[in-house]
Design a protein around this motif. Structure first.
Motif, PDB file in Angstrom:
ATOM      1  N   ASP A 199       0.812  -1.201   0.000  1.00  0.00           N
ATOM      2  CA  ASP A 199       0.000   0.000   0.000  1.00  0.00           C
ATOM      3  C   ASP A 199       0.853   1.262   0.000  1.00  0.00           C
ATOM      4  OD1 ASP A 199      -1.957  -1.843   0.232  1.00  0.00           O
ATOM      5  OD2 ASP A 199      -2.822  -1.076   2.082  1.00  0.00           O
ATOM      6  N   ALA A 200       1.975   1.212   0.720  1.00  0.00           N
ATOM      7  CA  ALA A 200       2.805   2.412   0.857  1.00  0.00           C
ATOM      8  C   ALA A 200       3.315   2.891  -0.497  1.00  0.00           C
ATOM      9  CB  ALA A 200       3.965   2.135   1.796  1.00  0.00           C
ATOM     10  N   GLU A 201       3.730   1.951  -1.355  1.00  0.00           N
ATOM     11  CA  GLU A 201       4.232   2.323  -2.679  1.00  0.00           C
ATOM     12  C   GLU A 201       3.121   2.928  -3.526  1.00  0.00           C
ATOM     13  OE1 GLU A 201       6.680   0.295  -6.430  1.00  0.00           O
ATOM     14  OE2 GLU A 201       5.900  -0.950  -4.792  1.00  0.00           O
ATOM     15  N   HIS A 251      -3.369   1.693   9.356  1.00  0.00           N
ATOM     16  CA  HIS A 251      -2.516   2.090   8.233  1.00  0.00           C
ATOM     17  C   HIS A 251      -1.167   2.569   8.779  1.00  0.00           C
ATOM     18  CE1 HIS A 251      -1.533   3.705   4.322  1.00  0.00           C
ATOM     19  NE2 HIS A 251      -1.217   4.843   4.882  1.00  0.00           N
ATOM     20  N   GLN A 293       0.361   4.422  -2.366  1.00  0.00           N
ATOM     21  CA  GLN A 293      -0.003   5.718  -1.811  1.00  0.00           C
ATOM     22  C   GLN A 293       0.992   6.797  -2.204  1.00  0.00           C
ATOM     23  OE1 GLN A 293      -2.916   6.698   0.213  1.00  0.00           O
ATOM     24  NE2 GLN A 293      -2.007   8.488  -0.760  1.00  0.00           N
ATOM     25  N   ALA A 294       2.279   6.455  -2.220  1.00  0.00           N
ATOM     26  CA  ALA A 294       3.302   7.428  -2.616  1.00  0.00           C
ATOM     27  C   ALA A 294       3.085   7.881  -4.055  1.00  0.00           C
ATOM     28  CB  ALA A 294       4.689   6.819  -2.453  1.00  0.00           C
TER      29      ALA A 294
END
Length: 449
Positions: free
Chosen positions: A276-278, A448, A280-281
């Motif tokens: 998810d982090a990638e 999150h 979202q970035a």
């Protein structure tokens, strides 16, 4: 029979008739025969089998039927391999148990139904394996051949590309064959490509090359890797071109290569390959907004996420200041925001918005009951549905669980909807009372990161 009725009544009659009865109704008189053509084959649904491909080819070649097709649904699933009935039963048992705890194949289906389901699974799996061996050269699930045929369907308005059998379609071919979850629909683990990306791009190129100048109004994509948004400028412009006239846009962005039902034997600490982090970035950079904002005619917006993490994605960075002047329905699933940002997004469309779905949503500021109260007093909705869970970072007890037994004594989602829609006999105190009675704040989802 007297067929001197007004033409609009003829169409009304056909609209009420089950599709399988249309051929018989067309035999009533010449007028019914002519009107019934529009209802004879409005949708073609195919699966990843040679029989389905041949069926589509026959429809395309037909001088009348090919011109009547308005919708194409393609399930590109390649069924997972289970080496025995016991193994298959364990797999679907895990899927059923995720729906409602304690359910099992034996408790839901008769022995005859299970036997038919497994026999159908074995037959379909063998057919798909043969076709997959033919297809390995292109790794496109037959879409190149399909789009060559689709280019000859001049009145096509809707395409559904599903790599998750029940996703984004109102058709029932899967239920008729497998009785819901009698098959584990997890896509094809033989391919290393990002989920759905090559198939989607091939399909869009086919639409662009159609000699009939196809203009789509509805596009449904069951699951596709979020990396579709990272495609080259050429492919990104292709998406904008094809999606620009859409009125209905549904897409589930997948942030993990492993999608569908979670393997019951998988470890809880199994790593997420595309996190998810990638994603979202990337959303924070805003490139995708040009795609969303190009669809200025949208009536239905359903951009959701499919993720192993349950923290959600930032509503503000996902939609920015986008505005759709005719938007009637929106589905917000796996997002997070403040209460003001959520309400602000909905209030922008106050003149047209009638249907709102909020599923697996996390507030990072504000209270859900205040959100419900503001929606009740400000929007004039026809439908408001909550699903999954609604959580709150700043108030631990503000947690609403909509994942319970749908046949339970207290349908909390119905009560919340009644309150938001302004029913006079439903108060905020009623909603809180039921929520507290269900002790929904005891188990919180992963947050999150």
């Amino acid at each position: 029979m007297d067929c001197s009725l007004p033409l609009e009544l003829h169409h009304y009659i056909f609209a009420l008739v089950d599709g399988s009865d249309v051929p018989n109704l067309r035999e009533v008189c010449r007028t019914f025969a002519d009107v019934g053509l529009d209802y004879l084959l409005p949708e073609v649904e195919i699966t990843f089998t040679r029989k389905s491909f041949d069926h589509l080819a026959e429809v395309v070649k037909h001088p009348i039927l090919g011109r009547r097709v308005k919708s194409l649904v393609y399930h590109i699933d390649v069924l997972k391999t289970h080496h025995s009935r016991d193994e298959w039963m364990r797999a679907i048992g895990g899927a059923l148990d995720m729906c409602i705890k304690g359910w099992s194949p034996e408790s839901r289906y008769t022995e005859k139904e299970l036997a038919i389901g497994y026999a159908t699974y074995e037959k379909t799996r063998a057919e798909q394996e043969d076709l997959r061996q033919e297809d390995l050269r292109q790794e496109d699930f037959g879409i190149v051949d399909i789009m060559t045929m689709v280019a000859q369907l001049p009145n096509l308005k809707r395409i559904t590309l599903s790599n998750f059998l029940e996703a984004c379609t109102e058709t029932d071919i899967v239920e008729e064959t497998f009785e819901d979850t009698l098959v584990e629909a997890c896509g094809d683990d033989h391919y290393d490509n990002h989920c759905g990306v090559p198939q989607l791009l091939t399909l869009l190129h086919g639409v662009r090359s159609a000699t009939a100048n196809i203009t789509l109004e509805t596009f449904n994509m069951g699951l596709v890797s979020w990396k579709i948004l990272q495609e080259s400028d050429e492919n990104f412009e292709l998406m904008r071109e094809i999606f620009r006239p859409l009125k209905v846009f549904r897409m589930a962005l997948c942030t993990s290569q492993h999608y569908g039902w979670r393997d019951p034997d998988a470890r809880d600490d199994e790593p997420v390959l595309e996190g998810d982090a990638e994603c979202q970035a990337f959303l924070d950079k805003g490139r995708h907004l040009a795609l969303l904002q190009s669809m200025s005619n949208l009536l239905v917006l359903d951009l959701t996420f499919h993720s192993k993490e349950l923290g959600g994605f930032d509503l503000v960075s996902t939609f920015g200041d986008s505005y759709w002047p005719n938007l009637r329905e929106v589905n917000l699933q796996f997002y997070y925001s403040t209460d003001k940002d959520l309400l602000g997004f909905l209030y922008k469309h106050i003149k047209t918005l009638k249907v709102v779905h909020v599923v697996h949503y996390r507030l990072i500021r504000g209270l859900w009951l205040d959100v419900f109260r503001d929606l009740r007093t400000t929007l004039h909705l026809e439908k408001f549905r909550c699903g999954g869970w609604l959580s709150n970072d700043t108030m631990e007890g503000d947690y609403w669980d909509f994942c319970g037994d749908p046949d339970g004594p207290i349908p909390i989602e119905d009560l919340v909807e009644a309150y938001v829609l302004g029913e006079e006999n439903t108060t905020a105190e009623d909603v809180l009372k039921i929520a507290n009675a269900q002790e929904q704040h005891e188990t919180l989802p992963p947050q999150h990161v």
